[in-house]
Design a protein around this motif. Structure first.
Motif, short mmCIF file in Angstrom:
data_model
loop_
_atom_site.label_atom_id
_atom_site.label_comp_id
_atom_site.label_asym_id
_atom_site.label_seq_id
_atom_site.Cartn_x
_atom_site.Cartn_y
_atom_site.Cartn_z
N UNK A 97 0.79 -1.23 0.00
CA UNK A 97 0.00 0.00 0.00
C UNK A 97 0.82 1.28 0.00
N UNK A 98 2.15 1.17 -0.04
CA UNK A 98 2.99 2.37 0.02
C UNK A 98 2.76 3.29 -1.18
N UNK A 99 2.42 2.71 -2.33
CA UNK A 99 2.24 3.50 -3.54
C UNK A 99 0.78 3.56 -3.97
N UNK A 100 -0.11 3.48 -3.02
CA UNK A 100 -1.54 3.56 -3.34
C UNK A 100 -1.83 4.89 -4.03
N UNK A 101 -2.44 4.81 -5.21
CA UNK A 101 -2.76 5.99 -6.03
C UNK A 101 -1.51 6.77 -6.43
N UNK A 102 -0.36 6.08 -6.48
CA UNK A 102 0.91 6.73 -6.89
C UNK A 102 1.66 5.81 -7.85
N UNK A 103 1.03 5.40 -8.93
CA UNK A 103 1.64 4.46 -9.86
C UNK A 103 2.91 5.02 -10.50
N UNK A 104 2.91 6.31 -10.80
CA UNK A 104 4.09 6.92 -11.43
C UNK A 104 5.30 6.85 -10.50
N UNK A 105 5.08 7.11 -9.21
CA UNK A 105 6.18 7.02 -8.24
C UNK A 105 6.66 5.58 -8.10
N UNK A 106 5.73 4.64 -8.17
CA UNK A 106 6.11 3.23 -8.06
C UNK A 106 6.99 2.81 -9.24
N UNK A 107 6.62 3.24 -10.44
CA UNK A 107 7.43 2.94 -11.63
C UNK A 107 8.81 3.57 -11.49
N UNK A 108 8.85 4.82 -11.02
CA UNK A 108 10.14 5.51 -10.85
C UNK A 108 11.00 4.77 -9.83
N UNK A 109 10.38 4.30 -8.77
CA UNK A 109 11.11 3.57 -7.71
C UNK A 109 11.74 2.30 -8.24
N UNK A 110 10.97 1.49 -8.96
CA UNK A 110 11.48 0.22 -9.47
C UNK A 110 12.54 0.43 -10.54
N UNK A 111 12.34 1.42 -11.42
CA UNK A 111 13.33 1.69 -12.47
C UNK A 111 14.62 2.26 -11.88
N UNK A 112 14.49 3.11 -10.86
CA UNK A 112 15.67 3.66 -10.21
C UNK A 112 16.42 2.56 -9.44
N UNK A 113 15.66 1.59 -8.89
CA UNK A 113 16.28 0.46 -8.19
C UNK A 113 17.15 -0.35 -9.15
N UNK A 114 16.65 -0.57 -10.36
CA UNK A 114 17.43 -1.30 -11.36
C UNK A 114 18.68 -0.53 -11.73
N UNK A 115 18.55 0.78 -11.88
CA UNK A 115 19.73 1.60 -12.21
C UNK A 115 20.76 1.54 -11.07
N UNK A 116 20.28 1.53 -9.82
CA UNK A 116 21.16 1.45 -8.66
C UNK A 116 21.94 0.12 -8.66
N UNK A 117 21.27 -0.96 -9.01
CA UNK A 117 21.93 -2.28 -9.08
C UNK A 117 22.96 -2.28 -10.21
N UNK A 118 22.60 -1.69 -11.36
CA UNK A 118 23.52 -1.64 -12.49
C UNK A 118 24.77 -0.81 -12.17
N UNK A 119 24.60 0.29 -11.45
CA UNK A 119 25.76 1.09 -11.06
C UNK A 119 26.62 0.34 -10.05
N UNK A 120 25.99 -0.43 -9.21
CA UNK A 120 26.70 -1.16 -8.15
C UNK A 120 27.55 -2.29 -8.71
N UNK A 121 27.04 -2.98 -9.73
CA UNK A 121 27.69 -4.18 -10.25
C UNK A 121 28.24 -4.02 -11.67
#
Length: 344
Positions: A97-121
């Motif tokens: 429920x953290x992103x309830x009615x905030x789909x755009x923020x949820x997409x940004x969060x998951x995409x930024x998470x992938x970028x963070x993993x790519x920078x890390x490894x």
């Protein structure tokens, strides 16, 4: 005088903390990587997923297990140390429920998470990623071959080595990825563990086995090899081993169910300990509130909450601005590299 402390709501929603959740699993063989990918790519029964929504999942890179395993094998170095961690599976999610009615923020969060993993490894070492939207809380699964950038060898310890490194990783992830979208880091020092979903669901669905009754036939030595004139039969040790294995297989479901129940009990105890620690941190505030007249207490709490929200908003804006500046810097570096290439 004792008073009740209520969490205030804004717009009908509870403003209790929502957490950025990061989990990792070490995979030490191609078999374990394949097994994990079969779940991620929904090429096996997944009780907690809605099959009608599986087509909404985003497959980034490989589109199935076969392609994922090919990318995994291609990324591995030629020499692999015995018992080395060959792949790390990252799971990125958030509080329900953290992103309830905030789909755009949820997409940004998951995409930024992938970028963070790519920078890390390193982007080339992130061999596959899937954003799952067919479960209750959308989340990211990413597979990484943990190669050391200095040596090219497998070196999981460089990334996940020791409690301090894991703690720093969680803190950095929450700061860089979670905070800009309003998510916080989990409680530091928490001892919560993660039960494998396959084991958990299997244990829930099994009925308790009936007691196993041994018969005289079970105790009789069995023929291992039958010949024309003589036969080879079990000795006493082999009979004992066979009966032990039979009993173990029979009661394995009950053992797994007990393990899940014990884990749940342990988690409840750890949650209570975490709550006690949180209450201890809040005690100075509670004492201060008790000294304030009742008619002013709620206004004071509301003012503190508003101040905290304003501070969090400012920090989020600063983090977003920092991400934009970083993206601009990356763009400028690429332009300079392209200019040098054309000048040669």
């Amino acid at each position: 005088m004792c008073s009740k402390f209520h969490f205030l709501k804004k717009g009908g929603r509870n403003t209790m903390s929502n957490f950025a959740i990061l989990r990792v699993q070490k995979l030490k063989s191609p078999k374990s990587v394949r097994s994990s990918m079969k779940h991620a790519y929904r090429e096996q029964d997944t009780p907690n997923a809605d099959a009608t929504r599986t087509p909404d999942n985003d497959l980034i890179g490989p589109q199935n297990v076969k392609q994922g395993m090919a990318a995994f094998e291609k990324a591995l170095p030629e020499k692999i140390r015995k018992n080395a961690v060959q792949c790390i599976e990252y799971l990125i999610t958030s509080s329900p429920g953290a992103f309830e009615n905030r789909e755009a923020d949820q997409e940004a969060y998951l995409n930024e998470a992938l970028r963070w993993i790519q920078e890390r490894h390193g982007k080339d070492n992130v061999i596959a990623a899937i954003i799952h939207r067919d479960e209750k809380t959308p989340h990211l699964s990413a597979y990484v071959v943990p190669k050391d950038p200095d040596t090219g060898r497998l070196n999981c310890r460089r990334f996940l080595g020791g409690a301090k490194a894991l703690n720093e990783m969680q803190t950095d992830f929450a700061r860089v990825v979670g905070r800009p979208v309003g998510l916080e880091r989990g409680i530091e020092g928490s001892k919560a563990t993660h039960t494998k979903l396959k084991t958990y669901y299997g244990a829930l669905e099994r009925d308790a086995p009936e007691h196993k009754n041994l018969t005289p036939a079970d105790l009789k030595p069995q023929v291992l090899k039958k010949g024309i004139f003589t036969s080879v039969v079990e000795d006493s040790e082999q009979v004992a081993k066979r009966i032990s294995q039979t009993m173990q297989q029979h009661y394995e479901p009950a053992i797994q169910s007990a393990t899940v129940a014990r884990t749940a009990t342990k988690r409840a105890k750890e949650d209570r300990e975490s709550l006690k620690q949180l209450q201890a941190r809040l005690e100075p505030l509670m004492k201060a509130l008790r000294d304030i007249p009742t008619q002013y207490r709620e206004k004071v709490v509301e003012g503190c909450v508003k101040l905290a929200q304003q501070l969090r908003q400012k920090l989020q804006e600063q983090a977003v601005e920092a991400q934009r500046e970083r993206a601009k810097e990356i763009g400028r570096n690429r332009s300079r590299e392209n200019s040098r290439g054309r000048g040669r």
